[in-house]
Design an enzyme around this catalytic site. Structure first.
Site, PDB file in Angstrom:
ATOM      1  N   HIS A  72     -15.784 -17.188   1.983  1.00 46.79           N
ATOM      2  CA  HIS A  72     -14.991 -16.263   1.264  1.00 46.79           C
ATOM      3  C   HIS A  72     -13.526 -16.247   1.962  1.00 46.79           C
ATOM      4  CE1 HIS A  72     -17.272 -14.051  -1.679  1.00 46.79           C
ATOM      5  NE2 HIS A  72     -18.373 -14.108  -0.698  1.00 46.79           N
TER       6      HIS A  72
ATOM      7  N   ASP B 181     -15.437 -11.043  -0.603  1.00 50.89           N
ATOM      8  CA  ASP B 181     -16.416 -10.371   0.272  1.00 50.89           C
ATOM      9  C   ASP B 181     -15.814  -9.023   0.465  1.00 50.89           C
ATOM     10  OD1 ASP B 181     -14.414 -11.360   1.840  1.00 50.89           O
ATOM     11  OD2 ASP B 181     -15.694 -10.866   3.742  1.00 50.89           O
TER      12      ASP B 181
ATOM     13  N   HIS C 194       2.762 -41.554 -11.910  1.00 47.90           N
ATOM     14  CA  HIS C 194       2.018 -42.999 -11.815  1.00 47.90           C
ATOM     15  C   HIS C 194       2.704 -43.730 -12.700  1.00 47.90           C
ATOM     16  CE1 HIS C 194      -1.391 -41.430  -9.348  1.00 47.90           C
ATOM     17  NE2 HIS C 194      -1.339 -40.522 -10.167  1.00 47.90           N
TER      18      HIS C 194
ATOM     19  N   TYR D  40      -5.000 -18.581 -16.514  1.00 50.93           N
ATOM     20  CA  TYR D  40      -4.986 -17.353 -16.928  1.00 50.93           C
ATOM     21  C   TYR D  40      -3.539 -17.010 -17.233  1.00 50.93           C
ATOM     22  CZ  TYR D  40      -8.888 -17.860 -13.516  1.00 50.93           C
ATOM     23  OH  TYR D  40     -10.351 -18.101 -13.130  1.00 50.93           O
TER      24      TYR D  40
ATOM     25  N   GLU E  95     -11.787  -4.369   9.170  1.00 51.37           N
ATOM     26  CA  GLU E  95     -12.570  -3.414   8.381  1.00 51.37           C
ATOM     27  C   GLU E  95     -11.484  -2.320   7.889  1.00 51.37           C
ATOM     28  OE1 GLU E  95     -15.734  -1.750  10.382  1.00 51.37           O
ATOM     29  OE2 GLU E  95     -16.738  -3.634  10.806  1.00 51.37           O
TER      30      GLU E  95
END
Length: 381
Positions: free
Chosen positions: A98, A103, A234, A290, A360
């Site tokens: 994550h 998370d 390329h 998006y 936290e």
């Protein structure tokens, strides 16, 4: 910080959930364990759940009579990154991490859901909790909308952890926020000849180089912030032969629908002009990704008021410049209305780094912000 909005018990459980999710990351469309965990937590606090797209979970909380329907969104998926944080709850899966803070997004939305379920008697309206798969890949947002998961939703809010903002702060942005993303591939076709006789050929390599140089100037002359970049080229096979074909690829990042269309046109014109000069021809393909995020003003006012109430003026930052990164949350804003805000993570390392690890405090801030936004939005009625 207005800590009265969330109990210490819920904060503790939210932190435990975050650690569990971080330890067990899953890539896009493979978030089966995470979805099961989310589903279980929501059901334990009396929230109705529905499954979409195999790994998407939608929670529905009915609060009193009438009122509007407001949604909060979190993304579930992790990245193919080998974690190097050495934290006590590091990823248990080799090569998956994550590294973008999902998370924190998922756990904080669970914390908000638990809190709002406890306090639903104080609210009128409906709260929808969107746990979306595959933000990092092909985009779960639009697929959820197409499947009808957001039918009846009036407004959607969401967040992203931001390493550049201090912990305990919230970043608010009005209008254009995240960029639209497009990918392009161009093939220039010329005519081969001996390198000693360039006048007998049509140099695809030089034509491509001229087009690329013109493309590189686009972002310097545009009023709105943008990025048009070529990352790969390329051409040719040997040193003494004029190349009959050259291929190059890149990305466009733009802000807003009009600017997106305008930049695509400018890119094509750069290729057309280079080919006209040399006599070469071209083929070009464009793949849209998006559409970016353009926050709506009314909903951003709601987010701003909620943040000021919950955290005070010293901890609310107005983000002055839009970002060139992209996010599929913009699909929700296009569908209904909404606002995306940043949660300060105060990290030394950037998003997608193998060392990225919000603390936290960011988790707690996100929970409180989500709860404050829902209350502020539903209060409008």
């Amino acid at each position: 910080m207005n800590e009265r909005m969330i109990s210490k018990e819920i904060l503790k459980k939210t932190a435990e959930l975050r650690k569990r999710i971080h330890e067990n990351p899953e890539l896009g469309n493979q978030e089966y364990q995470t979805a099961e965990l989310v589903e279980r937590v929501l059901q334990e606090c009396g929230i109705e759940t529905k499954r979409y797209l195999d790994t998407a979970v939608i929670g529905i909380l009915h609060c009193g009579k009438g009122g509007k329907t407001v949604a909060l969104r979190a993304d579930l998926d992790a990245l193919p990154v080998e974690e190097k944080t050495d934290c006590a709850f590091s990823s248990k899966k080799s090569g998956v991490m994550h590294a973008c803070g999902h998370d924190v997004h998922t756990a904080s939305l669970l914390g908000a859901a638990m809190t709002l379920a406890e306090q639903k008697g104080q609210l009128n309206g409906t709260v929808v909790f969107i746990f979306q798969p595959d933000e990092e890949g092909n985009g779960g947002a639009q697929r959820l909308i197409d499947a009808g998961a957001l039918d009846g939703v009036d407004a959607v809010f969401g967040c992203h952890v931001a390493p550049d903002l201090p912990e305990g702060t919230v970043g608010i942005r009005y209008g254009k926020f995240y960029a639209a993303s497009d990918m392009f591939d161009v093939t220039i076709k010329g005519k081969a000849s001996h390198g000693a006789q360039p006048e007998k050929g049509i140099d695809a390599l030089v034509t491509a180089a001229k087009a690329i140089c013109a493309i590189d100037e686009i972002h310097r002359s545009e009023k709105d912030r943008c990025a048009v970049s070529v990352g790969m080229m390329h051409a040719g096979t040997v040193r003494n032969t004029i190349a009959d074909e050259a291929r190059f690829s890149g990305i466009i990042r733009s802000l807003g629908k009009e600017n997106r269309a305008h930049l695509k046109q400018r890119l094509q014109q750069c290729v057309v002009d280079a080919c006209k000069t040399s006599g070469a021809s071209y083929e070009m393909s464009m793949k849209e990704s998006y559409g970016g995020i353009v926050n709506t003003d009314g909903e951003t006012d709601v987010a701003c008021r909620a943040a000021l109430y919950a955290f005070g003026t010293d901890n609310v930052v107005e983000i002055m410049e839009p970002l060139m990164t992209t996010e599929d949350f913009g699909c929700y804003v296009d569908y209904a209305c909404g606002s995306f805000y940043h949660i300060g993570a105060g990290c030394e390392y950037p998003l997608h780094s193998p060392y990225f690890m919000p603390g936290e405090k960011a988790l707690e801030t996100a929970v409180i912000m989500h709860v404050a936004v829902v209350k502020e939005y539903l209060k409008q009625d």
